[in-house]
Design a protein around this motif. Sequence first.
Motif, PDB file in Angstrom:
ATOM      1  N   ALA A  62      -6.251  -8.821  -0.834  1.00 28.92           N
ATOM      2  CA  ALA A  62      -7.274  -8.042  -0.123  1.00 28.92           C
ATOM      3  C   ALA A  62      -6.635  -7.161   0.955  1.00 28.92           C
ATOM      4  N   ALA A  63      -5.690  -7.728   1.694  1.00 31.18           N
ATOM      5  CA  ALA A  63      -5.000  -6.950   2.735  1.00 31.18           C
ATOM      6  C   ALA A  63      -4.157  -5.844   2.108  1.00 31.18           C
ATOM      7  N   MET A  64      -3.519  -6.149   0.992  1.00 28.95           N
ATOM      8  CA  MET A  64      -2.717  -5.123   0.305  1.00 28.95           C
ATOM      9  C   MET A  64      -3.608  -3.993  -0.193  1.00 28.95           C
ATOM     10  N   ALA A  65      -4.766  -4.336  -0.750  1.00 33.93           N
ATOM     11  CA  ALA A  65      -5.702  -3.308  -1.225  1.00 33.93           C
ATOM     12  C   ALA A  65      -6.158  -2.437  -0.061  1.00 33.93           C
ATOM     13  N   ALA A  66      -6.397  -3.054   1.090  1.00 35.88           N
ATOM     14  CA  ALA A  66      -6.807  -2.285   2.270  1.00 35.88           C
ATOM     15  C   ALA A  66      -5.685  -1.349   2.719  1.00 35.88           C
ATOM     16  N   GLN A  67      -4.447  -1.838   2.716  1.00 38.48           N
ATOM     17  CA  GLN A  67      -3.316  -1.005   3.112  1.00 38.48           C
ATOM     18  C   GLN A  67      -3.133   0.174   2.157  1.00 38.48           C
ATOM     19  N   LEU A  68      -3.237  -0.102   0.870  1.00 40.35           N
ATOM     20  CA  LEU A  68      -3.102   0.975  -0.112  1.00 40.35           C
ATOM     21  C   LEU A  68      -4.268   1.952   0.003  1.00 40.35           C
ATOM     22  N   GLY A  69      -5.456   1.441   0.303  1.00 38.84           N
ATOM     23  CA  GLY A  69      -6.609   2.316   0.534  1.00 38.84           C
ATOM     24  C   GLY A  69      -6.386   3.218   1.729  1.00 38.84           C
ATOM     25  N   TYR A  70      -5.786   2.662   2.780  1.00 38.53           N
ATOM     26  CA  TYR A  70      -5.471   3.471   3.955  1.00 38.53           C
ATOM     27  C   TYR A  70      -4.458   4.550   3.599  1.00 38.53           C
ATOM     28  N   LEU A  71      -3.493   4.201   2.748  1.00 37.32           N
ATOM     29  CA  LEU A  71      -2.505   5.185   2.307  1.00 37.32           C
ATOM     30  C   LEU A  71      -3.188   6.331   1.561  1.00 37.32           C
ATOM     31  N   LEU A  72      -4.173   5.997   0.732  1.00 36.02           N
ATOM     32  CA  LEU A  72      -4.955   7.045   0.052  1.00 36.02           C
ATOM     33  C   LEU A  72      -5.662   7.936   1.064  1.00 36.02           C
ATOM     34  N   THR A  73      -6.281   7.310   2.052  1.00 39.00           N
ATOM     35  CA  THR A  73      -7.017   8.061   3.080  1.00 39.00           C
ATOM     36  C   THR A  73      -6.082   8.936   3.897  1.00 39.00           C
ATOM     37  N   ALA A  74      -4.989   8.350   4.370  1.00 36.27           N
ATOM     38  CA  ALA A  74      -4.035   9.101   5.195  1.00 36.27           C
ATOM     39  C   ALA A  74      -3.412  10.243   4.391  1.00 36.27           C
ATOM     40  N   GLY A  75      -3.114   9.993   3.135  1.00 36.56           N
ATOM     41  CA  GLY A  75      -2.506  11.013   2.293  1.00 36.56           C
ATOM     42  C   GLY A  75      -3.403  12.202   2.034  1.00 36.56           C
ATOM     43  N   ALA A  76      -4.703  12.004   2.216  1.00 33.61           N
ATOM     44  CA  ALA A  76      -5.662  13.087   2.005  1.00 33.61           C
ATOM     45  C   ALA A  76      -5.914  13.916   3.265  1.00 33.61           C
ATOM     46  N   LEU A  77      -5.365  13.492   4.396  1.00 36.18           N
ATOM     47  CA  LEU A  77      -5.572  14.236   5.638  1.00 36.18           C
ATOM     48  C   LEU A  77      -4.830  15.572   5.582  1.00 36.18           C
ATOM     49  N   PRO A  78      -5.398  16.612   6.185  1.00 37.03           N
ATOM     50  CA  PRO A  78      -4.750  17.923   6.147  1.00 37.03           C
ATOM     51  C   PRO A  78      -3.350  17.959   6.762  1.00 37.03           C
ATOM     52  N   ALA A  79      -3.101  17.101   7.727  1.00 35.72           N
ATOM     53  CA  ALA A  79      -1.798  17.115   8.407  1.00 35.72           C
ATOM     54  C   ALA A  79      -0.748  16.270   7.702  1.00 35.72           C
ATOM     55  N   VAL A 139       6.349  12.852  -6.441  1.00 33.71           N
ATOM     56  CA  VAL A 139       5.145  13.495  -6.955  1.00 33.71           C
ATOM     57  C   VAL A 139       4.139  13.527  -5.810  1.00 33.71           C
ATOM     58  N   TYR A 140       3.214  14.459  -5.874  1.00 38.79           N
ATOM     59  CA  TYR A 140       2.275  14.682  -4.776  1.00 38.79           C
ATOM     60  C   TYR A 140       0.841  14.806  -5.302  1.00 38.79           C
ATOM     61  N   ASP A 141      -0.090  14.888  -4.387  1.00 38.32           N
ATOM     62  CA  ASP A 141      -1.497  15.159  -4.672  1.00 38.32           C
ATOM     63  C   ASP A 141      -2.065  14.172  -5.689  1.00 38.32           C
ATOM     64  N   ALA A 142      -2.682  14.679  -6.766  1.00 33.76           N
ATOM     65  CA  ALA A 142      -3.371  13.818  -7.735  1.00 33.76           C
ATOM     66  C   ALA A 142      -2.423  12.802  -8.363  1.00 33.76           C
ATOM     67  N   ASP A 143      -1.182  13.203  -8.635  1.00 37.64           N
ATOM     68  CA  ASP A 143      -0.224  12.271  -9.237  1.00 37.64           C
ATOM     69  C   ASP A 143       0.098  11.119  -8.285  1.00 37.64           C
ATOM     70  N   ALA A 144       0.281  11.420  -7.004  1.00 39.19           N
ATOM     71  CA  ALA A 144       0.550  10.375  -6.017  1.00 39.19           C
ATOM     72  C   ALA A 144      -0.666   9.470  -5.852  1.00 39.19           C
TER      73      ALA A 144
END
Length: 156
Positions: A62-79, A139-144
Amino acid sequence: MAQSHRTWPNTARRTARPCPPPAQRLSVRSVIERSRIVHEQGHHFVVVVDEPVLYCQVADPAAMAAQLGYLLTAGALPAVCLGIIPMAARRSHSPGETFHIYDNRLVSVELVSAEVNVTQPGEVAQYLETFEQLRSMAVYDADARAMIVKAIDALG
């Protein structure tokens, strides 16, 4: 601009160590403080991680899924520009340490026994060159994002 590269072995060693509760609270607080910067204007971050980092289970699923979810969220930020080096990528270079580059003037290298700050222009240039090699393998964007989702799915 901050640039980071994280390798699988260092992530495992760094995050698998037990922390006493007070130190853990300080650690969590400092992570939250540092994470605020990605939302501030004027900052840009390029982050490159090795694909095995996504599968290194240093916490419960569960914690790993949350961390990976955060990575998805952070990776989508404009900066934030998030790249993942696939396991199958042909390696021209593979540093053994985790390092962060700040404004092309400072490199912070995480070693087992210490954090080393590199400021000599010639040495910084070596890390910049290494980072660019690693960045070109990612790889970046959709592939990442797909790689992160696959890692979340693998958690079960």
